[in-house]
Scaffold this motif. Structure first.
Motif, PDB file in Angstrom:
ATOM      1  N   LEU A  40      26.363 -26.320 -13.387  1.00 61.44           N
ATOM      2  CA  LEU A  40      26.355 -25.186 -12.470  1.00 61.44           C
ATOM      3  C   LEU A  40      26.705 -23.793 -13.154  1.00 61.44           C
ATOM      4  O   LEU A  40      26.043 -22.894 -13.032  1.00 61.44           O
ATOM      5  CB  LEU A  40      27.080 -25.615 -11.321  1.00 61.44           C
ATOM      6  N   LEU A  41      27.594 -23.881 -14.134  1.00 61.95           N
ATOM      7  CA  LEU A  41      27.981 -22.702 -14.710  1.00 61.95           C
ATOM      8  C   LEU A  41      27.194 -22.076 -15.578  1.00 61.95           C
ATOM      9  O   LEU A  41      26.703 -21.010 -15.490  1.00 61.95           O
ATOM     10  CB  LEU A  41      29.232 -22.666 -15.554  1.00 61.95           C
ATOM     11  N   VAL A  42      26.131 -22.925 -16.228  1.00 65.99           N
ATOM     12  CA  VAL A  42      24.947 -22.596 -16.836  1.00 65.99           C
ATOM     13  C   VAL A  42      23.694 -21.992 -15.937  1.00 65.99           C
ATOM     14  O   VAL A  42      23.236 -21.118 -16.232  1.00 65.99           O
ATOM     15  CB  VAL A  42      24.655 -23.762 -17.843  1.00 65.99           C
ATOM     16  N   ARG A  43      23.643 -22.882 -14.830  1.00 63.47           N
ATOM     17  CA  ARG A  43      22.464 -22.430 -13.853  1.00 63.47           C
ATOM     18  C   ARG A  43      22.603 -20.992 -13.402  1.00 63.47           C
ATOM     19  O   ARG A  43      21.537 -20.332 -13.162  1.00 63.47           O
ATOM     20  CB  ARG A  43      22.378 -23.542 -12.792  1.00 63.47           C
ATOM     21  N   GLN A  44      23.839 -20.689 -13.261  1.00 58.62           N
ATOM     22  CA  GLN A  44      24.083 -19.498 -12.471  1.00 58.62           C
ATOM     23  C   GLN A  44      23.815 -18.176 -13.315  1.00 58.62           C
ATOM     24  O   GLN A  44      23.925 -17.199 -12.835  1.00 58.62           O
ATOM     25  CB  GLN A  44      25.632 -19.406 -11.646  1.00 58.62           C
ATOM     26  N   LEU A  45      23.613 -18.514 -14.577  1.00 63.63           N
ATOM     27  CA  LEU A  45      23.311 -17.349 -15.331  1.00 63.63           C
ATOM     28  C   LEU A  45      21.579 -16.780 -15.055  1.00 63.63           C
ATOM     29  O   LEU A  45      21.648 -15.374 -15.012  1.00 63.63           O
ATOM     30  CB  LEU A  45      23.020 -17.770 -16.893  1.00 63.63           C
ATOM     31  N   THR A  46      21.001 -17.801 -14.774  1.00 66.38           N
ATOM     32  CA  THR A  46      19.710 -17.352 -14.350  1.00 66.38           C
ATOM     33  C   THR A  46      19.324 -17.440 -12.857  1.00 66.38           C
ATOM     34  O   THR A  46      17.992 -17.174 -12.809  1.00 66.38           O
ATOM     35  CB  THR A  46      18.855 -18.133 -15.223  1.00 66.38           C
ATOM     36  N   GLU A  47      20.178 -18.094 -12.176  1.00 68.50           N
ATOM     37  CA  GLU A  47      19.541 -18.283 -10.665  1.00 68.50           C
ATOM     38  C   GLU A  47      20.539 -17.384  -9.797  1.00 68.50           C
ATOM     39  O   GLU A  47      21.711 -17.167 -10.165  1.00 68.50           O
ATOM     40  CB  GLU A  47      20.012 -20.005 -10.278  1.00 68.50           C
ATOM     41  N   THR A  48      19.884 -17.304  -8.676  1.00 68.52           N
ATOM     42  CA  THR A  48      20.377 -16.461  -7.579  1.00 68.52           C
ATOM     43  C   THR A  48      21.760 -17.194  -7.150  1.00 68.52           C
ATOM     44  O   THR A  48      21.879 -18.305  -6.890  1.00 68.52           O
ATOM     45  CB  THR A  48      19.441 -16.390  -6.352  1.00 68.52           C
ATOM     46  N   ILE A  49      23.013 -16.156  -7.122  1.00 73.31           N
ATOM     47  CA  ILE A  49      24.085 -16.795  -6.678  1.00 73.31           C
ATOM     48  C   ILE A  49      24.100 -16.435  -5.003  1.00 73.31           C
ATOM     49  O   ILE A  49      23.813 -15.680  -4.271  1.00 73.31           O
ATOM     50  CB  ILE A  49      25.264 -16.048  -6.918  1.00 73.31           C
ATOM     51  N   GLN A  50      24.524 -17.608  -4.431  1.00 71.81           N
ATOM     52  CA  GLN A  50      24.183 -17.920  -2.717  1.00 71.81           C
ATOM     53  C   GLN A  50      25.530 -17.735  -2.347  1.00 71.81           C
ATOM     54  O   GLN A  50      26.269 -18.571  -1.684  1.00 71.81           O
ATOM     55  CB  GLN A  50      23.662 -19.150  -2.405  1.00 71.81           C
ATOM     56  N   TRP A  51      25.971 -16.349  -2.364  1.00 71.96           N
ATOM     57  CA  TRP A  51      27.496 -16.046  -1.822  1.00 71.96           C
ATOM     58  C   TRP A  51      27.643 -16.181  -0.416  1.00 71.96           C
ATOM     59  O   TRP A  51      28.576 -16.636   0.265  1.00 71.96           O
ATOM     60  CB  TRP A  51      28.043 -14.696  -2.542  1.00 71.96           C
ATOM     61  N   ALA A  52      26.238 -15.668   0.230  1.00 72.84           N
ATOM     62  CA  ALA A  52      26.606 -16.014   1.736  1.00 72.84           C
ATOM     63  C   ALA A  52      26.767 -17.272   2.158  1.00 72.84           C
ATOM     64  O   ALA A  52      27.449 -17.793   3.121  1.00 72.84           O
ATOM     65  CB  ALA A  52      25.264 -15.393   2.317  1.00 72.84           C
ATOM     66  N   ALA A  53      26.181 -18.243   1.432  1.00 74.61           N
ATOM     67  CA  ALA A  53      26.149 -19.707   1.840  1.00 74.61           C
ATOM     68  C   ALA A  53      27.690 -20.318   1.401  1.00 74.61           C
ATOM     69  O   ALA A  53      28.405 -21.045   2.018  1.00 74.61           O
ATOM     70  CB  ALA A  53      25.337 -20.745   0.896  1.00 74.61           C
ATOM     71  N   CYS A  54      28.370 -19.501   0.479  1.00 72.36           N
ATOM     72  CA  CYS A  54      29.848 -19.951   0.070  1.00 72.36           C
ATOM     73  C   CYS A  54      30.673 -19.465   1.179  1.00 72.36           C
ATOM     74  O   CYS A  54      31.407 -20.076   1.488  1.00 72.36           O
ATOM     75  CB  CYS A  54      30.146 -19.316  -1.439  1.00 72.36           C
ATOM     76  N   MET A  55      30.431 -18.357   1.549  1.00 69.16           N
ATOM     77  CA  MET A  55      31.065 -17.850   2.832  1.00 69.16           C
ATOM     78  C   MET A  55      31.226 -18.754   4.004  1.00 69.16           C
ATOM     79  O   MET A  55      32.150 -18.909   4.556  1.00 69.16           O
ATOM     80  CB  MET A  55      30.765 -16.225   3.159  1.00 69.16           C
ATOM     81  N   ASP A  56      29.749 -19.102   4.264  1.00 67.59           N
ATOM     82  CA  ASP A  56      29.644 -20.075   5.319  1.00 67.59           C
ATOM     83  C   ASP A  56      30.436 -21.451   5.205  1.00 67.59           C
ATOM     84  O   ASP A  56      30.850 -21.961   6.181  1.00 67.59           O
ATOM     85  CB  ASP A  56      28.018 -20.209   5.705  1.00 67.59           C
TER      86      ASP A  56
END
Length: 314
Positions: free
Chosen positions: A245-261
């Protein structure tokens, strides 16, 4: 203990010259910072970097500095915090803060995590160097669907999803500037961020292989608390998945709204942001006002932060 606590680790843009002061005032936090191998992490001595805004915001320095500040603060407060609230209910990190979150949740060794942040920064800088000038831009005040379509028309994309009417865009600077003109005409607010990289977009693809190799060299453990993945907002199962997941987040959108939810869905009642800055506190408070939110940056001492947490536990 009635508190269900989230620990939040922010990304770039909040760093400032006094970002280590609270941790340095504590024996545990200060000792952690003394162990950091600064010459290998930064492009100049620490005091020089902290006093020079250009160096402070340069990606090469910003990423290890931010992670070091967060983990020094965690070393300082984790023991007294455990007496107040027990283990965190949720740990989540935003952008490079996801590395810190992995260390807070026990997946990665803290000192190795700072070295990983420096390696991550180098990998990303090298990926960006082969491409046209790029960056990140905040967008607010317009529906995300409309903003996303506009960005795509101009060759940019969504780097971080922060809400129904706000996001962080990433892409070539020319594309971001063209999109900004159109978005502003629709009533949106836009602002260039001091990052200089199109983080969390396909422009970082060249950073994937070298950063994955660096992560493969570091031992990991299962999360000791619920650790949220930035690209999904879902819980991380184990160390292997955390690395992926740490690798994927280099190139993929961070879903911070989903993290807050996810924080709200898991019953979080109190959130503490480790800083620097308080951007995550502001976003979570706006989206889920029932959660009591503060950042360490709001306090003049760690004792003040701990006193606030004790009041929340009563």
């Amino acid at each position: 203990m009635n508190m269900r606590l989230a620990i939040l680790c922010p990304g770039q843009c909040g760093q400032q010259a006094a970002m280590f002061d609270l941790a340095r005032a504590d024996a545990r936090g200060g000792a952690f910072l003394e162990r950091c191998q600064w010459p290998a992490l930064l492009d100049a001595p620490l005091d020089v970097v902290l006093s020079d805004p250009a160096r402070l915001f340069a990606n090469r320095n910003a990423q290890p500095l931010i992670v070091a500040a967060q983990l020094a603060a965690w070393h300082a407060i984790s023991a007294p915090l455990a007496e107040i609230a027990g283990s965190p209910t949720v740990v989540a990190g935003y952008s490079v803060g996801e590395l810190s979150a992995c260390a807070v949740a026990g997946v990665l060794d803290a000192e190795q995590t700072i070295a990983l942040a420096a390696q991550r920064a180098r990998c990303m800088d090298e990926a960006a160097a082969a491409l046209p000038a790029q960056g990140l831009m905040s967008v607010g005040g317009v529906a995300v669907g409309l903003a996303r379509a506009c960005l795509q028309r101009h060759g940019a994309g969504v780097a971080i999803d922060t809400g129904e009417d706000s996001l962080i865009a990433g892409g070539p600077n020319a594309a971001l500037q063209a999109a900004a003109v159109e978005l502003q005409a629709q009533g949106a607010r836009t602002g260039e961020l001091p990052v200089g990289l199109a983080s969390h977009t396909p422009l970082m693809q060249a950073a994937v292989a070298p950063f994955s190799a660096a992560l493969a060299q570091v031992a990991g453990a299962a999360p000791s608390a619920t650790l949220l993945a930035g690209v999904s907002g879902q819980a991380v199962a184990d160390a292997a998945q955390a690395r992926q997941l740490l690798v994927r987040q280099l190139t993929e959108t961070i879903q911070w709204a989903a993290c807050m939810d996810a924080c709200a869905e898991r019953g979080v009642t109190v959130a503490l942001e480790l800083g620097p800055g308080s951007a995550l506190t502001r976003m979570l408070r706006e989206r889920h006002p029932q959660i009591a939110c503060r950042s360490l940056a709001d306090f003049r001492s760690l004792d003040g932060a701990l006193a606030w947490l004790r009041r929340q536990a009563d």
